[in-house]
Design a protein around this motif. Structure first.
Motif, mmCIF file in Angstrom:
data_model
loop_
_atom_site.group_PDB
_atom_site.id
_atom_site.type_symbol
_atom_site.label_atom_id
_atom_site.label_comp_id
_atom_site.label_asym_id
_atom_site.label_seq_id
_atom_site.Cartn_x
_atom_site.Cartn_y
_atom_site.Cartn_z
ATOM 1 N N TRP A 278 -8.077 18.214 -22.004
ATOM 2 C CA TRP A 278 -7.205 19.269 -21.480
ATOM 3 C C TRP A 278 -7.149 20.406 -22.484
ATOM 4 O O TRP A 278 -7.004 20.182 -23.683
ATOM 5 N N LYS A 328 -9.949 19.876 -17.927
ATOM 6 C CA LYS A 328 -8.959 20.697 -17.237
ATOM 7 C C LYS A 328 -8.589 21.871 -18.133
ATOM 8 O O LYS A 328 -8.335 21.694 -19.324
ATOM 9 N N ILE A 330 -5.970 25.143 -18.431
ATOM 10 C CA ILE A 330 -4.699 25.674 -17.938
ATOM 11 C C ILE A 330 -4.383 26.967 -18.675
ATOM 12 O O ILE A 330 -4.500 27.044 -19.904
ATOM 13 N N ASP A 353 -7.766 25.503 -13.630
ATOM 14 C CA ASP A 353 -7.269 24.361 -12.860
ATOM 15 C C ASP A 353 -5.793 24.533 -12.523
ATOM 16 O O ASP A 353 -5.317 23.998 -11.518
ATOM 17 N N ALA A 354 -5.079 25.240 -13.383
ATOM 18 C CA ALA A 354 -3.660 25.503 -13.139
ATOM 19 C C ALA A 354 -3.219 26.648 -14.029
ATOM 20 O O ALA A 354 -3.918 27.012 -14.992
ATOM 21 N N ASP A 378 -1.279 25.110 -9.224
ATOM 22 C CA ASP A 378 -2.621 24.552 -9.442
ATOM 23 C C ASP A 378 -3.638 25.248 -8.540
ATOM 24 O O ASP A 378 -3.295 26.116 -7.721
ATOM 25 N N HIS A 379 -4.897 24.872 -8.683
ATOM 26 C CA HIS A 379 -5.985 25.558 -7.978
ATOM 27 C C HIS A 379 -5.951 25.332 -6.473
ATOM 28 O O HIS A 379 -6.620 26.039 -5.709
ATOM 29 N N ARG A 380 -5.164 24.359 -6.017
ATOM 30 C CA ARG A 380 -5.017 24.132 -4.576
ATOM 31 C C ARG A 380 -3.811 24.861 -4.007
ATOM 32 O O ARG A 380 -3.537 24.754 -2.811
ATOM 33 N N ARG A 382 -0.612 24.328 -4.970
ATOM 34 C CA ARG A 382 0.654 23.608 -5.153
ATOM 35 C C ARG A 382 1.485 24.300 -6.227
ATOM 36 O O ARG A 382 0.947 24.763 -7.237
ATOM 37 N N GLN A 383 2.785 24.320 -6.030
ATOM 38 C CA GLN A 383 3.671 24.969 -6.990
ATOM 39 C C GLN A 383 4.794 24.026 -7.405
ATOM 40 O O GLN A 383 5.276 23.225 -6.616
ATOM 41 N N MET A 402 0.045 18.436 -15.140
ATOM 42 C CA MET A 402 -1.402 18.312 -15.401
ATOM 43 C C MET A 402 -1.927 16.943 -15.001
ATOM 44 O O MET A 402 -3.088 16.815 -14.590
ATOM 45 N N LEU A 405 -3.307 16.855 -11.498
ATOM 46 C CA LEU A 405 -4.432 17.706 -11.117
ATOM 47 C C LEU A 405 -5.637 16.872 -10.727
ATOM 48 O O LEU A 405 -5.932 15.850 -11.350
#
Length: 406
Positions: A278, A328, A330, A353-354, A378-380, A382-383, A402, A405
């Motif tokens: 990370w 990952k 961030i 990734d975030a 995140d990259h999708r 999501r918050q 993290m 993720l």
């Protein structure tokens, strides 16, 4: 930490006076605090002093043998505590812990408890370096519920200069906050975490530079949180608040690299990045720098009325280009006004990734503050909203995020 319960065990040593600050700070933060003093501890500090700071009677061996309690006192205290802190920890008490001895209230309560235990030894250098003491220290570290703060170096009360100084109250308090959050879990064992912190400085001449007000507090909190959870931590930091520089020196487990400019930070991060699982980019890196540098201080009359600038290489983009599937990355986005929209754009553009979007225009948040707040994305898409809290508490929430993720 409101409502958490911390039991402090004080052994006999001059460092007992430092524990007063720990107890006082915890009480002010709303932590319920109780304390046990050994007989030898009372030669250095009185039960009345500790009781006053705890807002509760202090316990001694005299209390242990009283019959005024409904249940055995060591059982009640062991079950009551969310965390047990032994500070200062003497060589004598350390040996008793390792061999399961219980000849006073303090050691009986350790055996009657199941909560995490934080050990902060303090003793003369020659005592600390004795092979039997070091063997006991290694044995204590191997116990799953024992968490340790190794003593630092400096001038001791005996005038000896060397190792054996009890960890400073700030370090103890940080570890206490982490342990109350994690309940002693070392869920990042085996993880290699790389963190950037602080601000970079881009110099025009030897005394003038373009910089920012970053103190490095958020990055240091992230490094501490990851370390407390068992990770192997590397920290690349720019300019830090002076107290944080001193704090890093007391954390030998963290491999720290001090840099000044964005170029130097990029080189250090690229060197460390291949080993990282990370990488958290909490540093405030300059966006631009002076187009030229003068080896000598420029006279005021020679300063340009318009300063030519050039862009600084994008460190996050360089790391993203090298990122492997198991890694990952961030980022942080310090923003004013709408913090989410620009953070989303940065997340996508830099292929992160975030990202942690945190406001710099809110009270007790952002640069220089001891507290922070954020929206983690995140990259999708999501918050997760981090409500205002200490930067260490936010660091733990970011590490939790993290772990989700994919």
């Amino acid at each position: 930490m409101q409502g958490k319960r911390v039991l402090i065990g004080i052994s006999g040593g001059i460092a007992a006076y430092k524990v007063c600050e720990v107890i006082s700070t915890l009480a002010k933060q709303g932590v319920e605090t109780r304390a046990i003093l050994t007989n030898s501890a009372q030669a250095f500090i009185t039960p009345l002093t500790i009781a006053t700071l705890c807002r509760h009677a202090a316990y001694t061996d005299e209390s242990f043998w009283q019959t005024t309690h409904d249940r055995p006192l060591h059982i009640e205290l062991g079950e009551w505590a969310d965390l047990f802190v032994l500070a200062p920890l003497t060589a004598n008490t350390l040996a008793k812990l390792v061999y399961g001895m219980a000849d006073n209230l303090l050691t009986n309560t350790v055996l009657a408890s199941t909560c995490p235990v934080l050990l902060a030894p303090a003793m003369n250098t020659d005592m600390w370096e004795q092979p039997p003491v070091q063997r006991n220290w290694q044995s204590a570290q191997a116990e799953p519920r024992m968490h340790t703060l190794a003593p630092g170096s400096g001038i001791l009360a005996c005038d000896r200069v060397g190792s054996g100084r009890m960890a400073e109250p700030t370090a103890i308090l940080s570890h206490v906050e982490s342990l109350l959050y994690t309940k002693g879990q070392r869920d990042l064992v085996g993880k290699h975490v790389l963190i950037s912190a602080g601000g970079t400085r881009e110099f025009l001449d030897p005394v003038r530079f373009i910089g920012n007000p970053s103190t490095g507090k958020m990055g240091i909190a992230l490094a501490q949180a990851a370390l407390h959870r068992g990770a192997t931590v590397k920290l690349v930091h720019g300019a830090l608040e002076s107290a944080l520089d001193a704090q890093i020196a007391t954390l030998p487990e963290i491999q720290a690299f001090s840099v000044t400019s964005a170029d130097a930070m990029q080189q250090a991060l690229l060197h460390c990045f291949p080993e990282a699982d990370w990488t958290i980019m909490a540093a405030a890196v300059a966006d631009v720098r002076p187009a030229s540098y003068s080896q000598e201080k420029l006279p005021k009359r020679s300063l340009p009325s318009a300063l030519p600038l050039e862009t600084v290489p994008d460190i996050v983009a360089a790391l993203a280009a090298l990122k492997q599937p198991h890694q990952k990355l961030i980022g942080f986005a310090a923003q004013s006004g709408d913090i989410v929209t620009p953070a989303l754009e940065k997340l996508q553009r830099k292929k992160l990734d975030a990202i942690a979007a945190n406001p710099i225009d809110q009270p007790n948040s952002g640069f220089g503050s001891d507290s922070n707040q954020a929206v983690l994305i995140d990259h999708r898409g999501r918050q997760h909203i981090v409500e205002p809290c200490s930067k260490l508490h936010m660091a733990h929430q970011l590490l939790d995020f993290m772990q989700t993720l994919t």
